[in-house]
Design a protein around this motif. Structure first.
Motif, PDB file in Angstrom:
ATOM      1  N   PRO A 260       0.842  -1.233   0.123  1.00  0.00           N
ATOM      2  CA  PRO A 260       0.137   0.059   0.180  1.00  0.00           C
ATOM      3  C   PRO A 260       0.907   1.322   0.175  1.00  0.00           C
ATOM      4  O   PRO A 260       2.215   1.382   0.311  1.00  0.00           O
ATOM      5  N   ALA A 261       0.213   2.205  -0.437  1.00  0.00           N
ATOM      6  CA  ALA A 261       0.829   3.674  -0.767  1.00  0.00           C
ATOM      7  C   ALA A 261       1.484   4.108   0.719  1.00  0.00           C
ATOM      8  O   ALA A 261       0.559   4.046   1.466  1.00  0.00           O
ATOM      9  N   PRO A 262       2.464   4.356   1.052  1.00  0.00           N
ATOM     10  CA  PRO A 262       2.895   5.165   2.433  1.00  0.00           C
ATOM     11  C   PRO A 262       2.227   6.475   2.750  1.00  0.00           C
ATOM     12  O   PRO A 262       1.878   7.112   1.784  1.00  0.00           O
ATOM     13  N   VAL A 263       2.009   6.950   3.591  1.00  0.00           N
ATOM     14  CA  VAL A 263       1.623   8.246   4.211  1.00  0.00           C
ATOM     15  C   VAL A 263       2.599   9.050   4.337  1.00  0.00           C
ATOM     16  O   VAL A 263       3.605   8.858   5.009  1.00  0.00           O
ATOM     17  N   VAL A 264       2.599  10.251   3.970  1.00  0.00           N
ATOM     18  CA  VAL A 264       3.709  11.273   4.077  1.00  0.00           C
ATOM     19  C   VAL A 264       4.093  11.341   5.562  1.00  0.00           C
ATOM     20  O   VAL A 264       3.025  11.652   6.304  1.00  0.00           O
ATOM     21  N   ALA A 313       6.969  31.218  -9.295  1.00  0.00           N
ATOM     22  CA  ALA A 313       5.819  31.913  -8.827  1.00  0.00           C
ATOM     23  C   ALA A 313       4.740  31.616  -9.861  1.00  0.00           C
ATOM     24  O   ALA A 313       4.846  31.274 -10.967  1.00  0.00           O
ATOM     25  N   GLY A 314       3.585  31.508  -9.087  1.00  0.00           N
ATOM     26  CA  GLY A 314       2.324  31.269  -9.914  1.00  0.00           C
ATOM     27  C   GLY A 314       2.088  29.585 -10.020  1.00  0.00           C
ATOM     28  O   GLY A 314       0.968  29.230 -10.677  1.00  0.00           O
ATOM     29  N   ASP A 315       2.902  28.845  -9.472  1.00  0.00           N
ATOM     30  CA  ASP A 315       2.681  27.255  -9.322  1.00  0.00           C
ATOM     31  C   ASP A 315       1.615  27.274  -8.380  1.00  0.00           C
ATOM     32  O   ASP A 315       1.586  27.378  -7.192  1.00  0.00           O
ATOM     33  N   SER A 316       0.567  26.426  -9.064  1.00  0.00           N
ATOM     34  CA  SER A 316      -0.694  26.121  -8.256  1.00  0.00           C
ATOM     35  C   SER A 316      -0.356  25.066  -7.037  1.00  0.00           C
ATOM     36  O   SER A 316      -0.942  25.084  -6.012  1.00  0.00           O
ATOM     37  N   ALA A 317       0.968  24.412  -7.290  1.00  0.00           N
ATOM     38  CA  ALA A 317       1.481  23.345  -6.312  1.00  0.00           C
ATOM     39  C   ALA A 317       1.707  24.064  -4.813  1.00  0.00           C
ATOM     40  O   ALA A 317       1.745  23.437  -3.957  1.00  0.00           O
ATOM     41  N   LEU A 318       1.711  25.462  -4.808  1.00  0.00           N
ATOM     42  CA  LEU A 318       2.261  25.899  -3.578  1.00  0.00           C
ATOM     43  C   LEU A 318       1.038  25.439  -2.625  1.00  0.00           C
ATOM     44  O   LEU A 318       1.471  25.258  -1.184  1.00  0.00           O
ATOM     45  N   ALA A 319      -0.157  25.635  -2.937  1.00  0.00           N
ATOM     46  CA  ALA A 319      -1.370  25.361  -1.933  1.00  0.00           C
ATOM     47  C   ALA A 319      -1.226  23.958  -1.347  1.00  0.00           C
ATOM     48  O   ALA A 319      -1.726  23.579  -0.285  1.00  0.00           O
ATOM     49  N   ASP A 320      -0.419  23.035  -2.103  1.00  0.00           N
ATOM     50  CA  ASP A 320      -0.511  21.534  -1.689  1.00  0.00           C
ATOM     51  C   ASP A 320       0.892  20.951  -0.959  1.00  0.00           C
ATOM     52  O   ASP A 320       0.753  19.843  -0.423  1.00  0.00           O
ATOM     53  N   VAL A 321       2.065  21.588  -1.059  1.00  0.00           N
ATOM     54  CA  VAL A 321       2.975  21.218  -0.789  1.00  0.00           C
ATOM     55  C   VAL A 321       3.014  20.833   0.689  1.00  0.00           C
ATOM     56  O   VAL A 321       3.899  20.105   1.157  1.00  0.00           O
ATOM     57  N   GLY A 322       2.660  21.464   1.681  1.00  0.00           N
ATOM     58  CA  GLY A 322       2.280  21.138   2.974  1.00  0.00           C
ATOM     59  C   GLY A 322       2.080  19.872   3.065  1.00  0.00           C
ATOM     60  O   GLY A 322       2.464  19.343   3.922  1.00  0.00           O
ATOM     61  N   GLY A 323       0.943  19.334   2.553  1.00  0.00           N
ATOM     62  CA  GLY A 323       0.365  17.813   2.657  1.00  0.00           C
ATOM     63  C   GLY A 323       1.302  16.954   2.045  1.00  0.00           C
ATOM     64  O   GLY A 323       1.279  15.889   2.436  1.00  0.00           O
ATOM     65  N   TRP A 324       2.129  17.342   0.989  1.00  0.00           N
ATOM     66  CA  TRP A 324       3.139  16.521   0.095  1.00  0.00           C
ATOM     67  C   TRP A 324       4.335  16.224   0.972  1.00  0.00           C
ATOM     68  O   TRP A 324       4.961  15.340   0.435  1.00  0.00           O
ATOM     69  N   GLY A 325       4.799  16.831   2.024  1.00  0.00           N
ATOM     70  CA  GLY A 325       5.853  16.952   2.725  1.00  0.00           C
ATOM     71  C   GLY A 325       6.581  18.112   3.065  1.00  0.00           C
ATOM     72  O   GLY A 325       7.636  18.134   3.732  1.00  0.00           O
ATOM     73  N   LEU A 433       4.335   6.976  -4.632  1.00  0.00           N
ATOM     74  CA  LEU A 433       3.662   8.052  -4.415  1.00  0.00           C
ATOM     75  C   LEU A 433       2.776   7.979  -3.233  1.00  0.00           C
ATOM     76  O   LEU A 433       1.823   7.289  -2.992  1.00  0.00           O
ATOM     77  N   PRO A 434       3.376   8.747  -2.143  1.00  0.00           N
ATOM     78  CA  PRO A 434       2.764   8.501  -1.020  1.00  0.00           C
ATOM     79  C   PRO A 434       1.393   9.348  -0.744  1.00  0.00           C
ATOM     80  O   PRO A 434       0.986  10.553  -1.493  1.00  0.00           O
ATOM     81  N   THR A 435       0.388   8.909   0.216  1.00  0.00           N
ATOM     82  CA  THR A 435      -0.762   9.678   0.502  1.00  0.00           C
ATOM     83  C   THR A 435      -0.278  10.824   1.219  1.00  0.00           C
ATOM     84  O   THR A 435       0.187  10.863   2.195  1.00  0.00           O
ATOM     85  N   PRO A 436      -0.934  12.036   0.939  1.00  0.00           N
ATOM     86  CA  PRO A 436      -0.598  13.249   1.509  1.00  0.00           C
ATOM     87  C   PRO A 436      -1.094  13.112   3.008  1.00  0.00           C
ATOM     88  O   PRO A 436      -2.068  12.478   3.579  1.00  0.00           O
ATOM     89  N   ARG A 437      -0.443  13.993   3.838  1.00  0.00           N
ATOM     90  CA  ARG A 437      -0.735  14.048   5.155  1.00  0.00           C
ATOM     91  C   ARG A 437      -1.833  15.360   5.269  1.00  0.00           C
ATOM     92  O   ARG A 437      -1.823  16.061   4.345  1.00  0.00           O
ATOM     93  N   PRO A 438      -2.461  15.723   6.233  1.00  0.00           N
ATOM     94  CA  PRO A 438      -3.089  16.704   6.589  1.00  0.00           C
ATOM     95  C   PRO A 438      -2.353  18.012   5.921  1.00  0.00           C
ATOM     96  O   PRO A 438      -1.504  18.509   6.488  1.00  0.00           O
ATOM     97  N   ALA A 439      -3.140  18.576   4.939  1.00  0.00           N
ATOM     98  CA  ALA A 439      -2.343  19.989   4.361  1.00  0.00           C
ATOM     99  C   ALA A 439      -2.611  21.156   5.374  1.00  0.00           C
ATOM    100  O   ALA A 439      -3.625  21.351   6.238  1.00  0.00           O
ATOM    101  N   GLY A 440      -1.458  22.036   5.524  1.00  0.00           N
ATOM    102  CA  GLY A 440      -1.760  23.376   5.991  1.00  0.00           C
ATOM    103  C   GLY A 440      -0.696  24.242   5.346  1.00  0.00           C
ATOM    104  O   GLY A 440       0.119  23.781   4.854  1.00  0.00           O
ATOM    105  N   PRO A 441      -0.915  25.431   5.772  1.00  0.00           N
ATOM    106  CA  PRO A 441      -0.216  26.622   5.307  1.00  0.00           C
ATOM    107  C   PRO A 441       1.233  26.373   5.902  1.00  0.00           C
ATOM    108  O   PRO A 441       1.546  26.088   6.903  1.00  0.00           O
ATOM    109  N   VAL A 442       2.189  26.506   4.767  1.00  0.00           N
ATOM    110  CA  VAL A 442       3.542  26.580   5.336  1.00  0.00           C
ATOM    111  C   VAL A 442       4.190  28.073   5.092  1.00  0.00           C
ATOM    112  O   VAL A 442       3.604  28.970   4.143  1.00  0.00           O
TER     113      VAL A 442
END
Length: 603
Positions: A260-264, A313-325, A433-442
Motif C-alpha cells: 500500500p502507498a505510504p503516508v507522508v 511564482a504562480g505554481d498552483s502546487a504551492l497550496a498543496d506542498v504542505g500536505g506533500w511533505g 507516491l505517498p498519500t498526503p498528510r493533512p495539508a496546512g499553510p507553510v
C-alpha cells in the motif's frame, strides 16, 4: 564558423563489472564513440562545411581514447583534441566538465559547441549543462532539428512530454538527440596513422592548476549491489489459446502484490531546524513534486531535519506542498528559464546552506541541477533510483546516499558526496507516491530571479496524458512486435482492460507513439498493479522501467524471448488472437482487469 564537438568513449560490451575501487572495469573491453555523440560529430561536420568553417572534436581519456578521435577525423572533422593525463583519473561529471571547459577556453573561442544528449553507460545527461555553466553559454537539450540563420540558431528540442521550439544567439552549447541526423560511423579507417598528426594533446599542466581527477570530484562510489528487479516466477504457458487466456484472467483476478502507498511522514520540527532538505518543484509536474517531497519528508525524520519546497511564482502546487511533505516554501519570482532558475537557487543555497537538494530527473531538472552543481562545486548524483541518509560523526553531519544503476543496469552503486550541499536528480516514477498528510499553510519566502534571456522559448507541443502512465493501475506496453497497422485492435484491447498504453524505445523512435509513452532507462519508470507486454523482446533497458510493477504478463510468439525470464506469466501466442478472445468476453479477463482498477480506487 568554428564548431567544437565533445564526445565520450563508452564500452562496446554490455559485460561490465565494477572493481574494488568502485570504478567500471574497462581493461580488455573495446570502446566506441557514445551513440548519442555520433550525432554531434555528424552535425558538427555538416555545419562546418556549410559555413566554410572548421570542426574540432574533443574527448577526455587515456591515450587509447585517440581511436574515437581518429574515427571522427575519418568522418570529416578537421582536427581533434585528446585531453589526457593520469591526473584526470577518477573524474566524476563535474571534474570532467571542468576539464572540458578549460580545454574549450584554451583552444577557443567557438561559435557552437555540440555534444550528445547523454552517455549510454551512465545516462546522467549533466556534463553538457555543467560545461555550459562553466563557460557561460546558453544550453539547448536534445535537439532534433537545428536551423542556422547567421548568428541565431533555431531548434526543436525533445522534452519528456513533447517538443519545444527555441531560438538562441550564438555562441551556445547544444545536446544532440538521436533524431537530429544520421550518426557518424566509419566502418573502416583506411589510414589511421595519417590522421593521428591532426590530434592535439592537452595535459593537466596545459589546462591549469585544477583540481583535477579525484581531487576535483565531489562525489565517489561507496558500495555496490546487484542490479535488476526481484526474480519472478516466470510461468510459461504454451499451446491452447483457451487455456492461455484463462490463466491470464486468473492472474488479473488475484489480489495486488504491491504494498500500500505510504503516508507522508508527519512534521518533525520547525522549518530550518536541523538539516534542510530542499526539493526543486518543476512547473506543471505535480506528481513528481509529490514523489520527491514525500521522499524528502521520509529522509528528514531520522535526522531531525525539515523540508523546503522551491517553486516558481504562480505554481498552483504551492497550496498543496504542505500536505506533500514540505515544512516551508521558497517562491522564485522573475526569470523562469533554466539558467535563471539555477542561478537563483545556487545563490539561495549559498546563503541558506541546505544539506540536500533533490531535483526531478527530467530535461528541466537535469539542466537546473547540473548548473547549480557547477556554480557551487556541489556533488551531484544523476539518475538516482533510491535514496537514504545517515548521520556521520564529523563536522559535516547528515550525509546523502544515492543508489544508481551502472554497467547497463547489472549493478547498482551507492554514491556519496563530500560537498557541503549534496544533490541528486531522481528518476521519475521510482519512488512511491505517498498519500498526503493533512495539508496546512507553510511559511513562504520569496526570492528574485534575474531575467537573462539567454534562450527564447517560442512554444511547446505537449504530448497528451504525461502523467497517465504513472497513475495507471494497468499498463499495456508494446514493442516492435506489434505492427503499426494493428494499433486499431490494440486500442480496443487496451480500452477493454481499462489500461493505458506504454511503449519500448524502438516504438517511440519509429514515431508510432509519442516519447512520453516510452518506458525504461531512457524513458520513465512506472509501478502499475499489472504490466502487460505485447511483442516486447525484453531488453534490460526497457524492463528496468517496470521493475516495481505488481505483476508482469508477457505475450510473444517467440518462446525464447528474453522477456519470459522476467515475468510472472508468459504466454507464447499471437497477441492479436489473445486480444480478440478478450474482446469476445472469454474467461472474464476484462472483468478481472476491472477488479484491479476498482480495488486500486481508480477507473
Amino acid at each position: 564558423m568554428r564548431i567544437a564537438v565533445l564526445i565520450k568513449q563508452v564500452p562496446v560490451s554490455d559485460e561490465l563489472s565494477l572493481g574494488p575501487d568502485g570504478r567500471l572495469r574497462r581493461d580488455g573491453v573495446p570502446n566506441e564513440i557514445n551513440p548519442h555523440c555520433r550525432r554531434a560529430v555528424s552535425k558538427g561536420v555538416e555545419l562546418a562545411r556549410s559555413t566554410g568553417g572548421s570542426c574540432t572534436v574533443f574527448t577526455m581519456g587515456p591515450p587509447a581514447a585517440e581511436a574515437v578521435l581518429v574515427e571522427s577525423l575519418a568522418w570529416g572533422a578537421d582536427e581533434a583534441v585528446l585531453i589526457s593525463d593520469p591526473r584526470f583519473a577518477g573524474s566524476d561529471t563535474l571534474a570532467t566538465a571542468r576539464a572540458l571547459a578549460a580545454a574549450l577556453r584554451h583552444t577557443g573561442p567557438y561559435a557552437l559547441v555540440l555534444t550528445g544528449r547523454n552517455s549510454v553507460d551512465a545516462d546522467t545527461g549533466q556534463v553538457g549543462p555543467q560545461v555550459a555553466e562553466l563557460v557561460d553559454l546558453p544550453f539547448l537539450p536534445s535537439a532534433r532539428e537545428l536551423v542556422l540563420d547567421g548568428d541565431t540558431l533555431r531548434a526543436r528540442c525533445e522534452l519528456d512530454d513533447g517538443i519545444r521550439e527555441s531560438t538562441v544567439r550564438l555562441p551556445a552549447l547544444v545536446a544532440c538527440a538521436e533524431r537530429l541526423c544520421q550518426p557518424a560511423k566509419v566502418p573502416y579507417v583506411a589510414d589511421p596513422d595519417g590522421l593521428r598528426p591532426r590530434i592535439r594533446r592537452l595535459t593537466a599542466a596545459d589546462l591549469g592548476p585544477g583540481p583535477w581527477g579525484e581531487d576535483g570530484s565531489p562525489t565517489w562510489i561507496d558500495g555496490q549491489r546487484p542490479g535488476g528487479s526481484t526474480p519472478r516466477p516466470a510461468v510459461l504457458v504454451l499451446g491452447d489459446l483457451d487455456e492461455q487466456v484463462k490463466r491470464m484472467a486468473e492472474l488479473l483476478a488475484e489480489p495486488s502484490t504491491r504494498p500500500p502507498a505510504p503516508v507522508v511522514a508527519p512534521r518533525v520540527g520547525s522549518p530550518g531546524a536541523g538539516p534542510v532538505l530542499a526539493v526543486a518543484v518543476q512547473p506543471g509536474r505535480r506528481q513528481l513534486a509529490r514523489e520527491l517531497l514525500g521522499e524528502a519528508a521520509r529522509l528528514a525524520g531520522p535526522v531531525g531535519g525539515s523540508v523546503t519546497a522551491v517553486l516558481l511564482a504562480g505554481d498552483s502546487a504551492l497550496a498543496d506542498v504542505g500536505g506533500w511533505g514540505a515544512d516551508a516554501a521558497v517562491v522564485v519570482d522573475g526569470g523562469t528559464a533554466e539558467p535563471e532558475v539555477a542561478r537563483t537557487l545556487a545563490d539561495w543555497c549559498g546563503s541558506t546552506a541546505p544539506r540536500v537538494v533533490l531535483v526531478p530527473g527530467t530535461t528541466w531538472g537535469r539542466e537546473v541541477a547540473a548548473r547549480i552543481a557547477a556554480r557551487l562545486g556541489a556533488g551531484l548524483t544523476g539518475d538516482a533510483i533510491a535514496l537514504d541518509v545517515e548521520i556521520v560523526l564529523d563536522v559535516e553531519g547528515t550525509e546523502l546516499i544515492c543508489w544508481k544503476p551502472v554497467a547497463s543496469g547489472t549493478v547498482e552503486v551507492a554514491v556519496r558526496a563530500r560537498s557541503a550541499v549534496q544533490m541528486a536528480t531522481v528518476r521519475p516514477g521510482v519512488l512511491p507516491l505517498p498519500t498526503p498528510r493533512p495539508a496546512g499553510p507553510v511559511p513562504v519566502t520569496r526570492v528574485a530571479a534575474p531575467v537573462v534571456g539567454l534562450v527564447t522559448h517560442l512554444g511547446v507541443e505537449r504530448d497528451e496524458g504525461v502523467d497517465e502512465l504513472a497513475a495507471a493501475r494497468i499498463v499495456v506496453g508494446v514493442g516492435r512486435g506489434v505492427a503499426a497497422t494493428d494499433y486499431p485492435l490494440l486500442d480496443r484491447f487496451v480500452a477493454a482492460l481499462g489500461g493505458r498504453l506504454g511503449a519500448t524505445r524502438a516504438v517511440t523512435d519509429n514515431g508510432w507513439l509519442p516519447q512520453s509513452r516510452q518506458i525504461g532507462i531512457t524513458g520513465r519508470s512506472i509501478s502499475p498493479d499489472v504490466y502487460l507486454a505485447l511483442g516486447v523482446a525484453g531488453k534490460y533497458t526497457h524492463l528496468d522501467g517496470v521493475r516495481q510493477a505488481g505483476r508482469i504478463i508477457a505475450i510473444n510468439t517467440d518462446p525464447g524471448a528474453p522477456i519470459f525470464g522476467s515475468v510472472d506469466l508468459g504466454i507464447v501466442a499471437d497477441w492479436r488472437q489473445v486480444a480478440e478472445a478478450v474482446l469476445d468476453g472469454h474467461h472474464g479477463v476484462a472483468a478481472g482487469a476491472e477488479e484491479v482498477t476498482r480495488v486500486a480506487g481508480r477507473g
